[in-house]
Scaffold this active site. Structure first.
Site, PDB file in Angstrom:
ATOM      1  N   GLY A  46       0.873  -1.181   0.000  1.00 29.14           N
ATOM      2  CA  GLY A  46       0.000   0.000   0.000  1.00 29.14           C
ATOM      3  C   GLY A  46       0.896   1.212   0.000  1.00 29.14           C
ATOM      4  O   GLY A  46       1.828   1.287  -0.797  1.00 29.14           O
ATOM      5  N   GLU A  47       0.662   2.109   0.906  1.00 28.44           N
ATOM      6  CA  GLU A  47       1.512   3.298   1.018  1.00 28.44           C
ATOM      7  C   GLU A  47       2.021   3.339   2.460  1.00 28.44           C
ATOM      8  O   GLU A  47       1.235   3.437   3.398  1.00 28.44           O
ATOM      9  CB  GLU A  47       0.691   4.534   0.665  1.00 28.44           C
ATOM     10  CG  GLU A  47       1.516   5.746   0.339  1.00 28.44           C
ATOM     11  CD  GLU A  47       2.524   5.494  -0.793  1.00 28.44           C
ATOM     12  OE1 GLU A  47       3.693   5.885  -0.617  1.00 28.44           O
ATOM     13  OE2 GLU A  47       2.141   4.898  -1.821  1.00 28.44           O
ATOM     14  N   SER A  48       3.345   3.251   2.607  1.00 29.01           N
ATOM     15  CA  SER A  48       3.885   3.103   3.960  1.00 29.01           C
ATOM     16  C   SER A  48       3.638   4.330   4.829  1.00 29.01           C
ATOM     17  O   SER A  48       3.481   4.203   6.044  1.00 29.01           O
ATOM     18  CB  SER A  48       5.371   2.748   3.908  1.00 29.01           C
ATOM     19  OG  SER A  48       6.077   3.675   3.133  1.00 29.01           O
ATOM     20  N   CYS A  78       6.134  -5.364   0.112  1.00 28.76           N
ATOM     21  CA  CYS A  78       6.214  -4.017  -0.444  1.00 28.76           C
ATOM     22  C   CYS A  78       6.156  -2.958   0.659  1.00 28.76           C
ATOM     23  O   CYS A  78       7.094  -2.864   1.434  1.00 28.76           O
ATOM     24  CB  CYS A  78       5.166  -3.841  -1.536  1.00 28.76           C
ATOM     25  SG  CYS A  78       5.625  -2.548  -2.685  1.00 28.76           S
ATOM     26  N   ARG A 105      12.667   3.383  -0.544  1.00 34.69           N
ATOM     27  CA  ARG A 105      11.312   3.401  -1.115  1.00 34.69           C
ATOM     28  C   ARG A 105      11.370   3.781  -2.591  1.00 34.69           C
ATOM     29  O   ARG A 105      12.268   4.477  -3.031  1.00 34.69           O
ATOM     30  CB  ARG A 105      10.447   4.437  -0.382  1.00 34.69           C
ATOM     31  CG  ARG A 105      10.242   4.113   1.068  1.00 34.69           C
ATOM     32  CD  ARG A 105       9.420   5.195   1.750  1.00 34.69           C
ATOM     33  NE  ARG A 105       8.095   5.304   1.155  1.00 34.69           N
ATOM     34  CZ  ARG A 105       7.256   6.307   1.394  1.00 34.69           C
ATOM     35  NH1 ARG A 105       7.610   7.288   2.193  1.00 34.69           N
ATOM     36  NH2 ARG A 105       6.073   6.335   0.817  1.00 34.69           N
ATOM     37  N   ILE A 134       5.383  -3.112  -7.728  1.00 35.02           N
ATOM     38  CA  ILE A 134       4.590  -1.892  -7.935  1.00 35.02           C
ATOM     39  C   ILE A 134       5.165  -0.790  -7.042  1.00 35.02           C
ATOM     40  O   ILE A 134       5.054  -0.856  -5.821  1.00 35.02           O
ATOM     41  CB  ILE A 134       3.102  -2.121  -7.577  1.00 35.02           C
ATOM     42  CG1 ILE A 134       2.532  -3.302  -8.372  1.00 35.02           C
ATOM     43  CG2 ILE A 134       2.286  -0.849  -7.818  1.00 35.02           C
ATOM     44  CD1 ILE A 134       1.146  -3.752  -7.922  1.00 35.02           C
ATOM     45  N   ARG A 135       5.805   0.192  -7.682  1.00 35.62           N
ATOM     46  CA  ARG A 135       6.457   1.269  -6.907  1.00 35.62           C
ATOM     47  C   ARG A 135       7.189   0.680  -5.704  1.00 35.62           C
ATOM     48  O   ARG A 135       7.025   1.096  -4.555  1.00 35.62           O
ATOM     49  CB  ARG A 135       5.446   2.328  -6.479  1.00 35.62           C
ATOM     50  CG  ARG A 135       4.897   3.098  -7.690  1.00 35.62           C
ATOM     51  CD  ARG A 135       3.740   4.027  -7.376  1.00 35.62           C
ATOM     52  NE  ARG A 135       4.006   4.893  -6.234  1.00 35.62           N
ATOM     53  CZ  ARG A 135       4.807   5.952  -6.259  1.00 35.62           C
ATOM     54  NH1 ARG A 135       5.429   6.289  -7.357  1.00 35.62           N
ATOM     55  NH2 ARG A 135       4.975   6.682  -5.192  1.00 35.62           N
ATOM     56  N   HIS A 171       4.675  -8.436  -4.852  1.00 31.42           N
ATOM     57  CA  HIS A 171       3.318  -8.802  -4.418  1.00 31.42           C
ATOM     58  C   HIS A 171       2.960 -10.235  -4.835  1.00 31.42           C
ATOM     59  O   HIS A 171       2.334 -10.420  -5.882  1.00 31.42           O
ATOM     60  CB  HIS A 171       2.302  -7.850  -5.058  1.00 31.42           C
ATOM     61  CG  HIS A 171       2.329  -6.466  -4.504  1.00 31.42           C
ATOM     62  ND1 HIS A 171       1.537  -6.064  -3.452  1.00 31.42           N
ATOM     63  CD2 HIS A 171       3.061  -5.387  -4.848  1.00 31.42           C
ATOM     64  CE1 HIS A 171       1.769  -4.796  -3.176  1.00 31.42           C
ATOM     65  NE2 HIS A 171       2.702  -4.358  -4.012  1.00 31.42           N
ATOM     66  N   GLU A 173       0.679 -12.024  -3.598  1.00 28.53           N
ATOM     67  CA  GLU A 173      -0.774 -12.193  -3.459  1.00 28.53           C
ATOM     68  C   GLU A 173      -1.528 -11.708  -4.693  1.00 28.53           C
ATOM     69  O   GLU A 173      -2.698 -12.022  -4.855  1.00 28.53           O
ATOM     70  CB  GLU A 173      -1.264 -11.473  -2.186  1.00 28.53           C
ATOM     71  CG  GLU A 173      -1.396  -9.950  -2.262  1.00 28.53           C
ATOM     72  CD  GLU A 173      -0.068  -9.180  -2.296  1.00 28.53           C
ATOM     73  OE1 GLU A 173       1.004  -9.806  -2.251  1.00 28.53           O
ATOM     74  OE2 GLU A 173      -0.134  -7.944  -2.394  1.00 28.53           O
TER      75      GLU A 173
HETATM   76  N1  GLN Z   1       5.625   3.004  -2.865  1.00 27.12           N
HETATM   77  C1  GLN Z   1       4.991   2.528  -1.659  1.00 27.12           C
HETATM   78  C2  GLN Z   1       5.650   3.127  -0.415  1.00 27.12           C
HETATM   79  O1  GLN Z   1       6.678   3.715  -0.521  1.00 27.12           O
HETATM   80  C3  GLN Z   1       4.984   1.006  -1.603  1.00 27.12           C
HETATM   81  C4  GLN Z   1       4.238   0.448  -2.795  1.00 27.12           C
HETATM   82  C5  GLN Z   1       3.539  -0.857  -2.560  1.00 27.12           C
HETATM   83  O2  GLN Z   1       3.338  -1.288  -1.427  1.00 27.12           O
HETATM   84  N2  GLN Z   1       3.096  -1.462  -3.639  1.00 27.12           N
HETATM   85  O3  GLN Z   1       5.149   3.006   0.649  1.00 27.12           O
END
Ligand code: GLN
Length: 212
Positions: A46-48, A78, A105, A134-135, A171, A173
């Site tokens: 997700g987004e940390s 991630c 990150r 993903i990112r 990921h 999952e």
């Molecule tokens: N870019 C996100 C972060 O820095 C991590 C991306 C992800 O969990 N798919 O938190």
């Protein structure tokens, strides 16, 4: 045996479905009391920064640290990897400093912010993992107690383990990959019923066993 999925934000449903697919009862964790009776915990992507805020808001930091220190297996994927690191490049404060690594990150930059690849992951056998990034973060520094589980062809580290704490940049999952969740389930089974498993002596391929 129950395994929790930190359900504050991010790719929660996909981890729940993967656990169900291997016969494990998933439990969503939003409050400290949700940890009760669990044998392991997954921290999704997700987004940390969002996870960091929600962990503080719901008072989850200390209870999760204590759960991890009790030996329960923890898997971060991630953003879940980022929140487990003892050091985040650029100086952000760690969230759950359980894994002696430095994580960077969004390490692939804009041109390659998402990609998929077949990634060798030797402890899971000869078939590579279909890894969706993903990112994604990268592990820049690996501490002395940390085992590297997978690297990209250029040598960059994307999966590690330090005792009961596992973290991967990608990921599983989202790719129908269940072997990493089976590995967590094997560790969770050993945690909830010490002496039953064979994880401790390392002589048997305990991680490839049937889901419990
Ligand atoms: N870019 C996100 C972060 O820095 C991590 C991306 C992800 O969990 N798919 O938190």
């Amino acid at each position: 045996m129950k395994i929790g999925v930190l359900a504050l934000h991010g790719a929660v449903i996909e981890h729940i479905e993967t656990l169900r697919a291997i016969g494990i009862e998933p439990v969503t964790v939003r409050l400290p009391e949700d940890l009760e009776g669990l044998s392991g915990l997954i921290m999704p992507g997700g987004e940390s920064t969002t996870m960091r805020k929600l962990v503080a808001r719901w008072g989850l930091r200390e209870p999760i640290m204590a759960f991890a220190r009790s030996g329960a297996p923890i898997l971060g994927t991630c953003a879940g990897m980022i929140v487990l690191a003892t050091e985040i490049a650029g100086g952000e404060e760690p969230v759950f400093p359980l894994l002696d690594v430095t994580v960077q990150r969004n390490a692939f930059g804009r041109q390659l912010d998402s990609f998929e690849t077949e990634l060798p992951f030797p402890i899971l056998g000869d078939t590579p993992v279909h890894a969706i990034f993903i990112r994604a973060p990268i592990i820049e520094r690996v501490g002395p107690g940390v085992e590297v589980l997978a690297r990209l062809p250029d040598g960059r580290v994307v999966a590690v383990r330090q005792g009961n704490v596992l973290a991967i940049s990608f990921h599983p999952e989202l790719a129908g990959e269940t072997r990493i969740h089976r590995l967590v389930a094997a560790l969770a089974s050993e945690y909830s019923d010490p002496g039953e498993g064979t994880a401790a002596d390392g002589t048997e391929p305990w991680f490839m066993g049937e889901a419990v």
